[in-house]
Structures are given as C-alpha cells and as structure tokens.
Motif scaffolding. Structure first.
Motif, PDB file in Angstrom:
ATOM      1  N   CYS A 157       0.820  -1.218   0.000  1.00 45.70           N
ATOM      2  CA  CYS A 157       0.000   0.000   0.000  1.00 45.70           C
ATOM      3  C   CYS A 157       0.848   1.260   0.000  1.00 45.70           C
ATOM      4  N   MET A 293      -6.074   6.433   5.878  1.00 47.59           N
ATOM      5  CA  MET A 293      -7.006   5.356   5.579  1.00 47.59           C
ATOM      6  C   MET A 293      -6.436   4.357   4.566  1.00 47.59           C
ATOM      7  N   ILE A 296      -4.420   2.047   6.628  1.00 50.88           N
ATOM      8  CA  ILE A 296      -5.302   1.129   7.348  1.00 50.88           C
ATOM      9  C   ILE A 296      -5.868   0.077   6.402  1.00 50.88           C
ATOM     10  N   GLY A 297      -6.212   0.486   5.179  1.00 53.31           N
ATOM     11  CA  GLY A 297      -6.705  -0.465   4.194  1.00 53.31           C
ATOM     12  C   GLY A 297      -5.668  -1.522   3.853  1.00 53.31           C
ATOM     13  N   ALA A 300      -5.458  -3.872   6.824  1.00 53.13           N
ATOM     14  CA  ALA A 300      -6.646  -4.730   6.863  1.00 53.13           C
ATOM     15  C   ALA A 300      -6.555  -5.848   5.832  1.00 53.13           C
ATOM     16  N   THR A 309     -11.537  -7.101   2.309  1.00 51.25           N
ATOM     17  CA  THR A 309     -11.294  -5.672   2.512  1.00 51.25           C
ATOM     18  C   THR A 309     -11.691  -4.867   1.281  1.00 51.25           C
ATOM     19  N   ILE A 312     -15.461  -4.461   0.952  1.00 52.50           N
ATOM     20  CA  ILE A 312     -16.019  -3.474   1.889  1.00 52.50           C
ATOM     21  C   ILE A 312     -15.926  -2.075   1.280  1.00 52.50           C
ATOM     22  N   GLY A 313     -14.754  -1.742   0.729  1.00 51.32           N
ATOM     23  CA  GLY A 313     -14.573  -0.430   0.120  1.00 51.32           C
ATOM     24  C   GLY A 313     -15.456  -0.224  -1.102  1.00 51.32           C
ATOM     25  N   THR A 345     -12.573   7.405   2.026  1.00 51.65           N
ATOM     26  CA  THR A 345     -12.416   6.184   2.822  1.00 51.65           C
ATOM     27  C   THR A 345     -12.735   4.957   1.967  1.00 51.65           C
ATOM     28  N   ALA A 346     -13.796   5.044   1.168  1.00 49.84           N
ATOM     29  CA  ALA A 346     -14.134   3.948   0.254  1.00 49.84           C
ATOM     30  C   ALA A 346     -12.984   3.686  -0.708  1.00 49.84           C
ATOM     31  N   VAL A 349      -9.976   2.011   1.257  1.00 47.82           N
ATOM     32  CA  VAL A 349     -10.167   0.617   1.664  1.00 47.82           C
ATOM     33  C   VAL A 349     -10.019  -0.310   0.456  1.00 47.82           C
ATOM     34  N   GLY A 352      -5.856   0.169  -0.597  1.00 45.62           N
ATOM     35  CA  GLY A 352      -4.870  -0.421   0.305  1.00 45.62           C
ATOM     36  C   GLY A 352      -4.478  -1.840  -0.083  1.00 45.62           C
TER      37      GLY A 352
END
Length: 452
Positions: A157, A293, A296-297, A300, A309, A312-313, A345-346, A349, A352
C-alpha cells in the motif's frame, strides 16, 4: 518465510517501501498538478477559441489523453521490467514524468504560438501518461517482493499512499500560488511554478531510487533462467482471465480518486460557485485523512484478507455515491467535508489491498506486465473517461443525480468483478511457483497470505 521486524531483510523492506512511496508521490504530484491546471487555467491559456463548456471539455480532454498513453507505458516498461528488472524501469518512469512536467511549465500558450500550443501540450501529456503508466507496476512490485510474506498488503500500500500524497502536495502548491499571487498573475505565469518545481522533486526521487536494490524474487527468476522472452504476449495467453478480472477491479478506485481530485474542483467552482481556494483547502484537509485510511486499508488486507477488505470499500462506494452529492450540493463546507471523507475512505479501503490483490494473480516472471496492464486499463476508464462523462452528463441532465448514478455504476463493476471471481482466478500465483533460491538449488515458495 516470515521476516522478523529488526532483521536486515526487514530494514531493507522498509527502505524499499519508503523509496516506492517517495517516488510515487512525486509522480502523482506531477500528474495531478496537470489536472488542477486543466480545470483552472488551461481553458483560457490553450483553448481560448472555445466556449466555456467546450474549453473545459477540451482541457479535461488533454488530461484524459495521459490515460491513453498509460497502458503503452505499462506494456513497454512491463516488458522490460519482467526481462531486465524492476528498479531500472522505476528510474526511467521517474525521468520521463519529470522531464515532461518541467517542459509543460515552459510551454508557450495559444496566444504566443497558436495551434502548436495545444498540440505540444498533448504531446507532453502523452509523455506524462507513459511515465506514470510504467511507475505503478514497478513501485508496487518492489515493495511487495521485498516484503515479509504476512505483510505484503501493508507494504504494497505504500505506493498507493503516493496518490493522496501527490494530491495533497499539488493542492498545497496551488493554494500557495493562488493565495499569494494576483489572479491575473497566476493565470498568466504563476501556474508554471508548480510544474517547474518538478525538476527539483525528481532529483530527490532519483537519489532515493538509485540507492535501493533489485527485487530478490526477480533476481531468482533471472538466475534460474526463467525470464519470459515476450512477457506481455505470454500474460495475455496464459492469464487472460486474470487480466480481465484485474482490469475490471481496478476501475473503481481511480474513479473515486479523480472524482475527488479533479472533477469536484471544477464542479465546486463552476457549478456551485465556491471559491477555488475553498475547494482546494477542503481537498487538503480530506487528503490527510485519506493517506491514513490507505495505510489502514493495506493493514486490513493482511488481517482480514485482500478480497474481503476490497469488497467493503467497493460496497461503500456504491452506497455513498448518491448521499455524497446530496451533501456536496448543499454548498455547506462542513457537509462537503463529510461527503468527501466517506468517499475517500471507500477509495482507501479498496486501494490499500489492491496492489497485493492484483499482483498475486500473476506469476513472478509475468507480474510487472500483468499488474501494469490491469491497473492502467482500470485507470483509463476510471480516471480518464469518467471525469469527461461526468461533465457531459451533468451538462445534459443538469443534475448531480446523473453523476452519482455514473459513479455508483462504475463502482459496482469493480465490486462484482471481485465478488464473482473464483479463488482459482485470484489465488496467489507465486505460491505455486518453485524457484531456486541459490545456485545450490534450494527451493523457495511464497507463503500464502490471508486472502478471503
């Protein structure tokens, strides 16, 4: 093989990840200052004979031209990256991008050289596209192939962090220029400063990149005599389904990235009549959280799995497209910030785990070519075509609902591509490869990551 956090191998992996991040940030800075200038300046400087809408579309069209060259850069540098090595192509891509960006800063306008101004602008934009087209594959491979087996999503990432970092840097530069220069001076010559700064940044990037070592995984492929003669041809022949799934999956993230960084600047200033500095400051604030973020992605992706993951995004992107524009259209600064925090954020995620998700579809000997083609095809659609289509559908229907439907639909394509893909398509390709680690013939296999 798990690398301990304080071993020389772990320190080397962190240096390579940092080098990938720095270089990618510089290249995205170069790429995005063009996007900002296209929305703020290029309509009047290079397309003064057009109407306001026509000039905006023409300026955004030259931005999109860069995406046409990106797969060319990805294919050419992917070929040599799979045959010669990842490191050398990273140096070439950075030089190509930096030289083209600096020359744009020196380019005469339409008033000075007439029709040659937009022609040369397109040529230099094509060079920019070729440079960034070869960048992504090499940067993520250097980071991932140096990384511990259980941290490949996290290390992968780091080049993705370059996207919001490049956006943040480009916004800050333009904010400084628009804040301290009179509008006439900024339009006449001040915008050039942002492009000329690239020369200094490229020198920094080159120093960092020349100091890192070649990928050990590629070195083993080369020493074992397994280098593909025509990697691009072979990846189409052997991994066409992975190319299809990877390309479709790669559409959503750049769609959201360019929506925030390019289209919404134009939409906010032209349609909502917000001040340019207001839109740029909003993006600066949002970009800081965006960087966090993405990190974090990536983490995750190692803990929850790449596929889960990413889904989710992608789901968040589909669901949030309509509420986002409802909030943006209020012209309330606070609500616009909330709208952009959620949509970035989308993006984060998805972005990442995306490098590990895409690169692990392909064997090491074909990875640069395969990953580059997937990413660049997705970027052409998501970053080059979508902003133009968004501008066109808004002009046609006169409502942001049409643009929201476009964003939701594009995001749904990537969501379905990964959701419906079988594990046999997305499985880590390197896990099935057996490559001599040394001349003595010690066999090394990659440890399978958390995937589902």
């Amino acid at each position: 093989m798990t690398v301990e956090p304080h071993t020389p191998a772990a320190k080397k992996a962190r240096r390579v990840a940092l080098a990938s991040y720095i270089g990618t940030s510089i290249e995205w800075y170069d790429f995005f200052i063009y996007g900002i200038a296209a929305t703020l300046v290029f309509r009047t400087q290079f397309f003064p004979e057009f109407s306001e809408l026509g000039g905006t579309l023409a300026a955004l069209g030259t931005f999109a031209v860069g995406f046409i060259a990106r797969p060319v850069g990805g294919i050419v540098m992917g070929h040599f990256g799979d045959r010669v090595g990842r490191k050398s192509m990273l140096v070439v891509s950075l030089l190509t991008m930096g030289l083209a960006t600096t020359l744009i800063g020196l380019l005469p306008t339409y008033q000075t050289i007439g029709v040659w101004a937009p022609i040369l602008l397109v040529v230099l934009r094509l060079a920019q596209g070729a440079g960034v087209g070869g960048e992504w594959g090499g940067a993520v491979l250097m980071a991932i192939e140096h990384a511990p087996a259980n941290r490949r999503s996290l290390y992968g990432c780091f080049p993705q962090l370059g996207l919001p970092s490049g956006i943040l840097t480009s916004q800050l530069v333009f904010l400084g220029l628009t804040s301290f220069l009179p509008e006439e001076a900024f339009v006449a010559w001040g915008w050039r400063i942002a492009f000329l700064l690239s020369a200094a940044l490229v020198i920094v990037g080159l120093v960092v990149r020349i100091a890192i070592e070649e990928s050990a995984e590629f070195a083993r492929v080369r020493s074992a005599g397994l280098v593909a003669r025509m990697p691009v041809v072979e990846v189409f022949r052997r991994s066409w389904l992975q190319l299809l799934i990877g390309s479709l999956a790669s559409i959503a993230a750049p769609t959201l990235g360019y929506l925030v960084s390019v289209y919404l600047v134009q939409y906010g200033t032209n349609e909502l009549e917000l001040a340019t500095t207001t839109m740029l400051w909003i993006l600066v604030g949002v970009s800081v959280g965006w960087i966090l973020m993405v990190f974090i992605g990536g983490l995750a992706g190692d803990l929850l799995g790449r596929k889960k993951t990413f889904l989710i995004g992608a789901t968040l992107a589909v669901v949030w497209a309509f509420p986002m524009f409802l909030l943006v259209d209020t012209r309330s600064i606070g609500l616009i910030v909330v709208a952009l925090i959620v949509i970035t954020t989308a993006n984060a995620v998805m972005a990442g785990p995306q490098p590990a998700l895409i690169t692990e579809m392909f064997p090491i000997r074909l990875r640069y070519s395969g990953a580059s083609i997937c990413y660049q095809v997705g970027s052409i659609i998501g970053g080059g075509v979508v902003p133009i289509v968004a501008t066109t559908v808004f002009a046609r229907f006169g409502t942001s609902t049409a643009v929201a439907a476009l964003i939701a639909g594009v995001s749904a394509v990537s969501l379905l591509a990964i959701l419906l893909a079988r594990r046999t398509v997305l499985r880590p390709a390197a896990a099935s490869e057996s490559i001599p680690e040394t001349a003595a013939g010690v066999q090394k296999k990659a440890e399978p990551p958390v995937f589902d």
